[in-house]
Design an enzyme around this catalytic site. Structure first.
Site, PDB file in Angstrom:
ATOM      1  N   LYS A 122       0.831  -1.201   0.000  1.00  0.00           N
ATOM      2  CA  LYS A 122       0.000   0.000   0.000  1.00  0.00           C
ATOM      3  C   LYS A 122       0.868   1.255   0.000  1.00  0.00           C
ATOM      4  O   LYS A 122       0.654   2.182  -0.799  1.00  0.00           O
ATOM      5  CB  LYS A 122      -0.905   0.005   1.233  1.00  0.00           C
ATOM      6  CG  LYS A 122      -1.804   1.239   1.345  1.00  0.00           C
ATOM      7  CD  LYS A 122      -2.244   1.496   2.767  1.00  0.00           C
ATOM      8  CE  LYS A 122      -1.173   2.208   3.547  1.00  0.00           C
ATOM      9  NZ  LYS A 122      -1.617   2.693   4.874  1.00  0.00           N
ATOM     10  N   ASP A 141      -6.308   0.842   2.236  1.00  0.00           N
ATOM     11  CA  ASP A 141      -6.209   1.024   3.683  1.00  0.00           C
ATOM     12  C   ASP A 141      -7.531   0.578   4.308  1.00  0.00           C
ATOM     13  O   ASP A 141      -8.349  -0.060   3.654  1.00  0.00           O
ATOM     14  CB  ASP A 141      -5.903   2.490   4.011  1.00  0.00           C
ATOM     15  CG  ASP A 141      -7.118   3.384   3.840  1.00  0.00           C
ATOM     16  OD1 ASP A 141      -8.030   3.035   3.048  1.00  0.00           O
ATOM     17  OD2 ASP A 141      -7.175   4.439   4.496  1.00  0.00           O
TER      18      ASP A 141
END
Length: 217
Positions: A122, A141
């Site tokens: 991420k 997220d």
């Protein structure tokens, strides 16, 4: 309507509703600051991180600075971001890897970024997109994870699988806004425990919206 068509409409509505401002996310002036800020944002709000990095970025401006920093000093500065001991070790480790392997510069390849301590997929996606203009994947997220499920875009609870599911639904130039748009909507409307479905611009496109509305009756 296919998922691609529905997501295209979702993005259009989110663009009308939100225009991401720099202060909504991590503030940075170079890729190193972006890496550091994003690592610090784990289990912490971007607002808090931006308060902490005002001092941090003045004291530590290069990979060499982080590599040679005192863990005690780093911990003291980043204490309020939570998990400060682990994060301090990550920052010092990032400085060491960058200094030893990449001539002190943040690399612009996914596989290289993943060599940095504390940098997840991420984080790497966000650094590549915001720091280098390379859109290679959708960063997932907690907000993106929650909303992708509620909106029926992915059935998975695994961030990597969700990223793969979303990857095939949008153009690469939409990867960053898909992340930021869902984050902003998750913060403002589609809350974890009490989503505000009645005032949601995505209500008609959301499979979960009617379920939540019925539960309140």
């Amino acid at each position: 309507m296919t998922k691609k068509e529905r997501l295209r409409q979702i993005l259009a509505l989110l663009r009308k509703e939100y225009c991401p401002r720099p202060e909504d996310f991590i503030l940075f002036s170079n890729p190193l600051e972006l890496v550091v800020g994003t690592v610090l944002s784990a289990q912490c709000t971007d607002k808090r991180v931006n308060m902490v990095t005002q001092d941090l970025f003045l004291r530590y401006q290069t990979a060499f600075d982080y590599a040679n920093a005192s863990l005690f000093d780093l911990e003291k500065i980043i204490f309020s971001t939570g998990f400060y001991r682990s994060k301090a070790k990550y920052l010092k480790g990032i400085g060491k890897v960058l200094t030893e392997k990449f001539d002190g510069k943040v690399p612009d390849r996914l596989e290289d970024l993943l060599l940095l301590p504390g940098v997840s997929t991420k984080t790497a996606y966000l650094v590549l997109s915001k720091g280098f203009g390379k859109d290679v994947g959708v960063a997932v997220d907690t907000h993106v994870l929650r909303l992708s499920g509620r909106l029926g875009l992915s059935k998975s609870k695994n961030p990597d699988q969700i990223s793969r599911d979303l990857f095939g639904l949008v153009r690469s130039e939409d990867f960053l806004f898909l992340n930021e748009g869902l984050i902003l909507h998750g913060r403002a409307v589609c809350l974890s425990r009490a989503p505000k479905c009645s005032g949601c611009v995505l209500f008609d496109l959301c499979p979960s919206g009617k379920k939540f509305a019925l539960q309140k009756k």
